[in-house]
Design a protein around this motif. Sequence first.
Motif, PDB file in Angstrom:
ATOM      1  N   HIS A 170      94.285  80.652 -38.015  1.00 12.01           N
ATOM      2  CA  HIS A 170      93.549  80.889 -36.772  1.00 12.01           C
ATOM      3  C   HIS A 170      94.207  82.000 -35.953  1.00 12.01           C
ATOM      4  N   ALA A 171      95.524  81.958 -35.871  1.00 11.00           N
ATOM      5  CA  ALA A 171      96.258  82.962 -35.085  1.00 11.00           C
ATOM      6  C   ALA A 171      96.146  84.358 -35.689  1.00 11.00           C
ATOM      7  N   ASN A 172      95.783  84.424 -36.972  1.00  9.36           N
ATOM      8  CA  ASN A 172      95.678  85.714 -37.649  1.00  9.36           C
ATOM      9  C   ASN A 172      94.238  86.082 -38.009  1.00  9.36           C
ATOM     10  N   GLY A 173      93.292  85.498 -37.282  1.00  6.56           N
ATOM     11  CA  GLY A 173      91.919  85.981 -37.386  1.00  6.56           C
ATOM     12  C   GLY A 173      91.011  85.259 -38.359  1.00  6.56           C
ATOM     13  N   THR A 174      91.399  84.063 -38.822  1.00 10.31           N
ATOM     14  CA  THR A 174      90.523  83.290 -39.703  1.00 10.31           C
ATOM     15  C   THR A 174      90.127  81.994 -39.016  1.00 10.31           C
ATOM     16  N   ARG A 175      88.847  81.839 -38.763  1.00 11.38           N
ATOM     17  CA  ARG A 175      88.333  80.618 -38.141  1.00 11.38           C
ATOM     18  C   ARG A 175      88.054  79.594 -39.242  1.00 11.38           C
ATOM     19  N   VAL A 176      88.657  78.427 -39.141  1.00 12.43           N
ATOM     20  CA  VAL A 176      88.530  77.395 -40.172  1.00 12.43           C
ATOM     21  C   VAL A 176      87.560  76.313 -39.701  1.00 12.43           C
ATOM     22  N   ILE A 177      86.513  76.084 -40.489  1.00 15.97           N
ATOM     23  CA  ILE A 177      85.527  75.039 -40.212  1.00 15.97           C
ATOM     24  C   ILE A 177      85.592  74.038 -41.361  1.00 15.97           C
ATOM     25  N   LYS A 178      85.735  72.763 -41.027  1.00 19.15           N
ATOM     26  CA  LYS A 178      85.887  71.741 -42.067  1.00 19.15           C
ATOM     27  C   LYS A 178      84.732  70.741 -41.963  1.00 19.15           C
ATOM     28  N   ILE A 179      83.997  70.616 -43.049  1.00 17.84           N
ATOM     29  CA  ILE A 179      82.809  69.761 -43.053  1.00 17.84           C
ATOM     30  C   ILE A 179      82.973  68.637 -44.070  1.00 17.84           C
ATOM     31  N   PHE A 180      82.837  67.405 -43.590  1.00 22.97           N
ATOM     32  CA  PHE A 180      82.800  66.243 -44.465  1.00 22.97           C
ATOM     33  C   PHE A 180      81.359  65.758 -44.520  1.00 22.97           C
ATOM     34  N   LEU A 181      80.755  65.836 -45.703  1.00 25.75           N
ATOM     35  CA  LEU A 181      79.394  65.339 -45.887  1.00 25.75           C
ATOM     36  C   LEU A 181      79.474  63.833 -46.085  1.00 25.75           C
ATOM     37  N   HIS A 182      79.020  63.106 -45.080  1.00 29.63           N
ATOM     38  CA  HIS A 182      79.200  61.650 -45.017  1.00 29.63           C
ATOM     39  C   HIS A 182      78.047  60.942 -45.724  1.00 29.63           C
ATOM     40  N   LEU A 183      78.302  60.499 -46.944  1.00 26.06           N
ATOM     41  CA  LEU A 183      77.298  59.868 -47.794  1.00 26.06           C
ATOM     42  C   LEU A 183      77.527  58.368 -47.860  1.00 26.06           C
ATOM     43  N   SER A 184      76.450  57.597 -47.863  1.00 26.03           N
ATOM     44  CA  SER A 184      76.581  56.148 -48.022  1.00 26.03           C
ATOM     45  C   SER A 184      76.739  55.791 -49.490  1.00 26.03           C
ATOM     46  N   LYS A 185      77.309  54.646 -49.750  1.00 23.23           N
ATOM     47  CA  LYS A 185      77.519  54.198 -51.124  1.00 23.23           C
ATOM     48  C   LYS A 185      76.185  53.955 -51.824  1.00 23.23           C
ATOM     49  N   ASP A 186      75.222  53.440 -51.089  1.00 21.34           N
ATOM     50  CA  ASP A 186      73.913  53.177 -51.684  1.00 21.34           C
ATOM     51  C   ASP A 186      73.198  54.473 -52.044  1.00 21.34           C
ATOM     52  N   GLU A 187      73.303  55.486 -51.189  1.00 24.89           N
ATOM     53  CA  GLU A 187      72.671  56.770 -51.487  1.00 24.89           C
ATOM     54  C   GLU A 187      73.351  57.426 -52.691  1.00 24.89           C
ATOM     55  N   GLN A 188      74.663  57.281 -52.810  1.00 20.26           N
ATOM     56  CA  GLN A 188      75.338  57.815 -53.990  1.00 20.26           C
ATOM     57  C   GLN A 188      74.798  57.153 -55.257  1.00 20.26           C
ATOM     58  N   ARG A 189      74.594  55.840 -55.213  1.00 18.17           N
ATOM     59  CA  ARG A 189      74.042  55.120 -56.359  1.00 18.17           C
ATOM     60  C   ARG A 189      72.687  55.704 -56.753  1.00 18.17           C
ATOM     61  N   LYS A 190      71.824  55.951 -55.785  1.00 21.63           N
ATOM     62  CA  LYS A 190      70.493  56.506 -56.060  1.00 21.63           C
ATOM     63  C   LYS A 190      70.602  57.885 -56.701  1.00 21.63           C
ATOM     64  N   ARG A 191      71.532  58.704 -56.217  1.00 25.02           N
ATOM     65  CA  ARG A 191      71.680  60.055 -56.763  1.00 25.02           C
ATOM     66  C   ARG A 191      72.286  60.023 -58.160  1.00 25.02           C
ATOM     67  N   PHE A 192      73.187  59.086 -58.409  1.00 28.82           N
ATOM     68  CA  PHE A 192      73.727  58.915 -59.760  1.00 28.82           C
ATOM     69  C   PHE A 192      72.605  58.514 -60.730  1.00 28.82           C
ATOM     70  N   LEU A 193      71.763  57.585 -60.316  1.00 36.78           N
ATOM     71  CA  LEU A 193      70.654  57.154 -61.167  1.00 36.78           C
ATOM     72  C   LEU A 193      69.715  58.318 -61.455  1.00 36.78           C
ATOM     73  N   ASN A 194      69.472  59.152 -60.458  1.00 33.83           N
ATOM     74  CA  ASN A 194      68.618  60.324 -60.638  1.00 33.83           C
ATOM     75  C   ASN A 194      69.227  61.293 -61.645  1.00 33.83           C
ATOM     76  N   ARG A 195      70.525  61.440 -61.611  1.00 33.34           N
ATOM     77  CA  ARG A 195      71.197  62.334 -62.554  1.00 33.34           C
ATOM     78  C   ARG A 195      71.133  61.788 -63.980  1.00 33.34           C
ATOM     79  N   ILE A 196      71.105  60.487 -64.105  1.00 35.94           N
ATOM     80  CA  ILE A 196      71.003  59.860 -65.425  1.00 35.94           C
ATOM     81  C   ILE A 196      69.570  59.944 -65.955  1.00 35.94           C
ATOM     82  N   ASP A 197      68.591  59.720 -65.079  1.00 37.46           N
ATOM     83  CA  ASP A 197      67.192  59.664 -65.490  1.00 37.46           C
ATOM     84  C   ASP A 197      66.559  61.037 -65.687  1.00 37.46           C
ATOM     85  N   ASP A 198      67.082  62.056 -65.019  1.00 33.61           N
ATOM     86  CA  ASP A 198      66.525  63.407 -65.114  1.00 33.61           C
ATOM     87  C   ASP A 198      67.325  64.213 -66.138  1.00 33.61           C
ATOM     88  N   PRO A 199      66.734  64.560 -67.294  1.00 36.96           N
ATOM     89  CA  PRO A 199      67.468  65.290 -68.337  1.00 36.96           C
ATOM     90  C   PRO A 199      68.075  66.609 -67.851  1.00 36.96           C
TER      91      PRO A 199
END
Length: 287
Positions: A170-199
């Motif tokens: 920061h002192a040398n001209g780099t602005r640091v932005i930190k983003i945590f994408l907050h996912l629920s455990k149930d939504e992760q399960r749905k996305r895992f299933l989608n990855r399995i079901d979609d070739p």
Amino acid sequence: MNGTSFIVAPGTDFSLAKRPTRIDPFCTSKDEYRKLFRHHVKCLDTHQRLQYAANCQAILLIFQAMDAAGKDGAIRHVLSGVNPQGCQVFSYQHPSATESQHDFLWRTTCDLPERGRVGIFNRSYYEEVLIVRVHPELLQAQALAEPMVDADAFWKQRYLSIINHEHHLHANGTRVIKIFLHLSKDEQRKRFLNRIDDPTKNWKFTASDMTERGFWDNYQAAYEACIAATSTPESPWYVVPADHKKTARLIVSQILLYTFDSLDLHYPTTSAERQQELVAIRRTLDI
């Protein structure tokens, strides 16, 4: 909406369980979303062109999240309209043997963005206080000069190293932005299933994804401790609800726009001598 409501205020009690993984959408229709998101992307391109021309500030955008939270999609969509010359993306997996022979900040330091550019880290040096905290056996490969004896003291020292590192940036001209994408455990399960079901998405899913899902609570605790310890006024953490991908992308793009606005950038001014030179060149072109 400028994203500031998702900041983790330094020095305050912080609990991931009290942060939502889903909020009401900002748009009521797909057309409204497309229009707003296109506007964000256009503004980001304009801001980055100015940043590139001013050549005095860099932005480092760090993404951390559980598997399937949408890091790749957020990066791809939010920066879809930005000139590739002004943007650099780096992804980090398990450290190589060479990387393990250096301090934990070494491998990302060479990838830091130059002034005038946006750098994106898909995972980062924060893995060394997240996955390594969940799996401390990984420290064995690092041949540490002082092996971990007091766990609390060890992680506090790593947090301090990160804070000092980001203060230096920061002192040398780099602005640091930190983003945590907050996912629920149930939504992760749905996305895992989608990855399995979609070739077409099978390649995204590995057996290790399920193994790490078994450590869900451990990761939540590691993220909570890390975010609370390393969110600072100059380099804050943003906890972005990620169960709805489009809403998350809008929030991320707005956070980046807010950061650009705070830089107060201007195009370089032209000296009187340079103006005379340009006038002379123009006369030549008019002949």
